[in-house]
Design an enzyme around this catalytic site. Structure first.
Site, PDB file in Angstrom:
ATOM      1  CG  HIS A  60      -2.349  -4.012   6.382  1.00 55.51           C
ATOM      2  ND1 HIS A  60      -1.618  -3.925   7.540  1.00 55.51           N
ATOM      3  CD2 HIS A  60      -1.447  -3.896   5.384  1.00 55.51           C
ATOM      4  CE1 HIS A  60      -0.338  -3.769   7.257  1.00 55.51           C
ATOM      5  NE2 HIS A  60      -0.218  -3.761   5.952  1.00 55.51           N
ATOM      6  CG  HIS A  62       0.815  -3.262   0.578  1.00 52.99           C
ATOM      7  ND1 HIS A  62       1.511  -2.151   0.996  1.00 52.99           N
ATOM      8  CD2 HIS A  62       0.743  -4.077   1.658  1.00 52.99           C
ATOM      9  CE1 HIS A  62       1.853  -2.294   2.273  1.00 52.99           C
ATOM     10  NE2 HIS A  62       1.400  -3.454   2.706  1.00 52.99           N
ATOM     11  CG  PHE A  63      -5.046  -2.281  -4.347  1.00 53.59           C
ATOM     12  CD1 PHE A  63      -4.929  -3.560  -3.802  1.00 53.59           C
ATOM     13  CD2 PHE A  63      -6.325  -1.763  -4.529  1.00 53.59           C
ATOM     14  CE1 PHE A  63      -6.061  -4.299  -3.446  1.00 53.59           C
ATOM     15  CE2 PHE A  63      -7.460  -2.503  -4.181  1.00 53.59           C
ATOM     16  CZ  PHE A  63      -7.331  -3.769  -3.636  1.00 53.59           C
ATOM     17  NE  ARG A  64       3.113  -4.298  -3.637  1.00 57.31           N
ATOM     18  CZ  ARG A  64       3.597  -4.349  -2.401  1.00 57.31           C
ATOM     19  NH1 ARG A  64       3.732  -3.242  -1.675  1.00 57.31           N
ATOM     20  NH2 ARG A  64       3.961  -5.490  -1.894  1.00 57.31           N
ATOM     21  CG  HIS A 178       5.748  -2.329   9.744  1.00 54.29           C
ATOM     22  ND1 HIS A 178       5.464  -3.001   8.580  1.00 54.29           N
ATOM     23  CD2 HIS A 178       6.798  -2.994  10.282  1.00 54.29           C
ATOM     24  CE1 HIS A 178       6.305  -4.014   8.428  1.00 54.29           C
ATOM     25  NE2 HIS A 178       7.127  -4.019   9.449  1.00 54.29           N
ATOM     26  CG  HIS A 231       1.691  -6.615   9.813  1.00 51.84           C
ATOM     27  ND1 HIS A 231       2.510  -5.913  10.682  1.00 51.84           N
ATOM     28  CD2 HIS A 231       1.863  -6.049   8.594  1.00 51.84           C
ATOM     29  CE1 HIS A 231       3.134  -4.967  10.013  1.00 51.84           C
ATOM     30  NE2 HIS A 231       2.754  -5.017   8.759  1.00 51.84           N
ATOM     31  CG  ASN A 277       9.593  -7.520   6.386  1.00 52.00           C
ATOM     32  OD1 ASN A 277      10.206  -8.562   6.521  1.00 52.00           O
ATOM     33  ND2 ASN A 277       9.982  -6.550   5.574  1.00 52.00           N
ATOM     34  CG  ASP A 304       0.969  -6.938   5.050  1.00 57.48           C
ATOM     35  OD1 ASP A 304       0.957  -5.996   4.235  1.00 57.48           O
ATOM     36  OD2 ASP A 304       2.007  -7.327   5.624  1.00 57.48           O
ATOM     37  CG  HIS A 308       6.487  -8.618  -3.500  1.00 54.66           C
ATOM     38  ND1 HIS A 308       6.914  -7.308  -3.594  1.00 54.66           N
ATOM     39  CD2 HIS A 308       6.198  -8.819  -2.189  1.00 54.66           C
ATOM     40  CE1 HIS A 308       6.885  -6.745  -2.392  1.00 54.66           C
ATOM     41  NE2 HIS A 308       6.449  -7.637  -1.515  1.00 54.66           N
TER      42      HIS A 308
HETATM   43  O1  DOR Z   1       5.923  -8.260   4.197  1.00 53.04           O
HETATM   44  C1  DOR Z   1       5.523  -7.117   4.049  1.00 53.04           C
HETATM   45  N1  DOR Z   1       5.395  -6.568   2.824  1.00 53.04           N
HETATM   46  N2  DOR Z   1       5.219  -6.389   5.114  1.00 53.04           N
HETATM   47  C2  DOR Z   1       4.893  -5.082   5.026  1.00 53.04           C
HETATM   48  O2  DOR Z   1       4.558  -4.505   6.028  1.00 53.04           O
HETATM   49  C3  DOR Z   1       4.975  -4.390   3.727  1.00 53.04           C
HETATM   50  C4  DOR Z   1       4.712  -5.332   2.634  1.00 53.04           C
HETATM   51  C5  DOR Z   1       5.006  -4.779   1.268  1.00 53.04           C
HETATM   52  O3  DOR Z   1       4.718  -3.611   1.009  1.00 53.04           O
HETATM   53  O4  DOR Z   1       5.478  -5.552   0.427  1.00 53.04           O
END
Ligand code: DOR
Length: 421
Positions: A60, A62-64, A178, A231, A277, A304, A308
Site C-alpha cells: 500500500h 502512493h508514488f503519485r 478503503h 489501513h 484517512n 499507506d 504531500h
Molecule cells: O490519508 C490518506 N491519504 N489516506 C488514504 O487512503 C489516501 C492517502 C492519499 O492518497 O493521500
C-alpha cells in the site's frame, strides 16, 4: 557471486531462524548455509550482529506518478522504499490520470522497469474512482495490474461492489477496500471524540469504518472473493475481521505503522502531520489493533505511504490533505513498538512484512530459499537511529526526531545492492 556471512537469517515462510551464510549468484539466492571463507566472491557482506530477512513488501504505497510528481515520483518513491528495506511495493491507483485504463497502466509499468526495486501497480476498481462504472478487470489484469482498489475513496454502491468482488475473484486477484462511509464523517482525518471536540473540529467517527467493514466482510463471505481491508483503524473493525475470518471468509486486514504506534492525541502535538484517512483513534483502538496483530487477525503491515508537500501540510487542519509518508520508518516502528515492546516476535513482525503480503498477491518473492529472487534486507534490530532525513520527495512524517530501533544496513534487490548505510 555475493556472500552474506554470519547474519541471523530469519525466513518466515520456512521458519528458519539461524546464524548462517547466504550466497547470491546473479539475481538468485543459490545457497543458505555455512560457506568456505576462502572461496572467491565479488563481494562479501559481513552481517554479524544483523538480521537478514526477505526484502520487505509493502502492499500500500502512493508514488503519485503520474500527475502529482511534485509530491513523489516513481524514482524517489523507489529510493525511499529501498532505504526502508522494501524490495517490492504495490502502488495505489489514485493518480492523475487514474490507473483505470490499459494505456495509462502500460505507460507507467514500462517506466517502472528501470527502477531499483519492484514496483507493482494496482488498477482502480471503478472509472475515475467514482464508484459507478467498473473498469475492464480482465483487460487491466492482462496489461499487468496485480489487484484492484479505489483506495482513498470508499465504494458506496454496494451492488457494484459485489459485482467487483465477483470480477476480482474470476481474475484470481485481491480487491482492497478503503472503508470510510462519508455519512459518519463531519470532517476527515481526525477521530471524532475527545480530541476533535477539544479542537472544535468535526472529526470522523469509528462508525464510518465499522459499518463498511461489517458490510464488506459479509459480501466477501458470500462471494468468496479475496478482500483486503486497508489501513484498519477501529477496534470494532478488528473484531469484525476476526468474525469473518473465523467463518472462512478470504479476508485480510492491513495495519499501518501509524495506527499501531500513535493514538488521536498525536493530533495535538503534530497537527496536520497526524491527519490521515482513516484517522488515528483512541488508545483502546490502538490496543485492539495490537491484539489483532498478535492473534493474526491482522496479517499484513502496510504503510499507506502518502507523500504531500510541505506547503500542503502547512495549511490548517481542515484544509491540509490527509496522509503521511511511511516507507522509511515502517520497519523501525515495528521493531520498536511491536518487537521491543514485547507484542510480537521478530519472526511474526517479518511475516507480516514479507511472506503474508506476498501470499495476498501470489508473488514468488517474500522468502529466503535457494532458487528464489535475491531480494533481502539486512538490518540491526538493536541499533538506534534518529529519524531526520528522507529519500522521499516529501517529509510529512510525525516521527521526525524520534529515536527508533532497527537500522537498515543493506537492501538487496535481484542480487544488486540498492541501498547501503
Ligand atoms: O490519508 C490518506 N491519504 N489516506 C488514504 O487512503 C489516501 C492517502 C492519499 O492518497 O493521500
Amino acid at each position: 557471486m555475493i556472500l552474506i556471512k554470519n547474519g541471523r537469517v530469519i525466513d518466515p515462510k520456512t521458519r528458519l531462524d539461524e546464524v548462517t551464510d547466504i550466497v547470491i549468484e546473479n539475481d538468485k539466492i543459490v545457497t543458505i548455509g555455512k560457506q568456505d571463507e576462502n572461496a572467491e566472491y565479488e563481494q562479501v557482506i559481513d552481517a554479524s550482529g544483523c538480521i537478514v530477512a526477505p526484502g520487505l513488501i509493502d502492499v500500500h504505497v502512493h508514488f503519485r506518478d503520474p500527475g502529482f510528481t511534485y509530491k513523489e515520483d516513481i524514482q524517489t518513491g523507489s529510493l525511499a522504499a529501498a532505504a526502508g528495506g522494501f524490495t517490492t511495493v504495490v502502488c495505489m491507483a489514485n493518480t492523475k490520470p487514474v490507473i483505470d485504463n490499459v494505456d495509462t497502466l502500460r505507460e507507467l509499468l514500462e517506466r517502472a522497469k528501470t527502477l531499483p526495486i519492484k514496483m507493482l501497480q494496482a488498477s482502480a476498481v471503478s472509472k475515475g474512482l467514482k464508484g459507478e462504472e467498473l473498469v475492464d478487470f480482465q483487460a487491466m489484469k492482462d496489461a499487468g495490474a496485480i489487484g484492484f482498489t479505489d483506495d482513498g475513496i470508499p465504494m458506496m454502491n454496494v451492488s457494484k461492489l459485489k459485482q467487483a468482488m465477483e470480477l476480482a475473484k474470476e481474475c484470481n486477484m485481491p480487491i482492497s477496500l478503503h472503508e470510510e462511509d462519508p455519512s459518519f464523517i463531519d470532517a476527515p482525518g481526525v477521530n471524532k471524540g475527545e480530541i476533535s471536540a477539544k479542537l472544535g473540529y468535526g472529526g470522523a467517527s469509528h462508525l464510518a469504518e465499522d459499518v463498511m467493514v461489517a458490510r464488506d466482510v459479509m459480501i466477501a463471505l458470500e462471494t468468496g472473493a479475496s478482500v483486503d481491508i486497508q489501513h484498519i483503524s477501529s477496534g470494532y473493525s478488528v473484531d469484525l475481521v476476526r468474525f469473518a475470518r473465523e467463518r472462512g471468509a478470504d479476508v485480510v486486514a492491513e495495519a499501518s505503522p501509524h495506527h499501531f504506534s500513535l493514538n488521536e492525541e498525536a493530533v495535538l502535538k503534530h497537527g496536520t502531520l497526524a491527519r490521515m484517512n482513516p484517522p488515528l483513534r483512541t488508545e483502546w483502538d490502538r490496543q485492539k489493533i495490537i491484539e489483532g496483530l498478535k492473534d493474526d487477525t491482522i496479517t499484513i503491515i502496510a504503510t499507506d505511504h502518502a507523500p504531500h508537500s510541505a506547503e500542503e501540510k502547512a495549511k490548517s487542519l481542515g484544509q491540509a490533505p490527509s496522509g503521511i509518508i511511511g516507507l522509511e520508518t515502517s520497519l523501525a516502528l515495528g521493531v520498536t513498538n511491536l518487537v521491543k515492546a514485547g507484542h510480537l516476535t521478530m519472526m511474526q513482525l517479518l511475516e507480516k512484512m514479507t511472506f503474508n503480503p506476498a501470499k495476498l498477491y501470489h508473488l514468488e518473492q517474500g522468502s529466503i530459499e535457494a532458487g528464489k529472487p535475491a531480494d533481502l534486507v539486512i538490518f540491526n534490530a538493536d541499533e538506534q537511529f534518529t529519524v531526520d532525513k528522507f529519500y522521499s520527495k516529501s517529509s510529512n512524517s510525525p516521527f521526525v526526531g524520534e529515536n527508533l530501533y532497527g537500522k537498515i544496513k543493506y537492501t538487496i534487490c535481484d542480487g544488486k545492492v540498492v541501498f547501503e548505510n
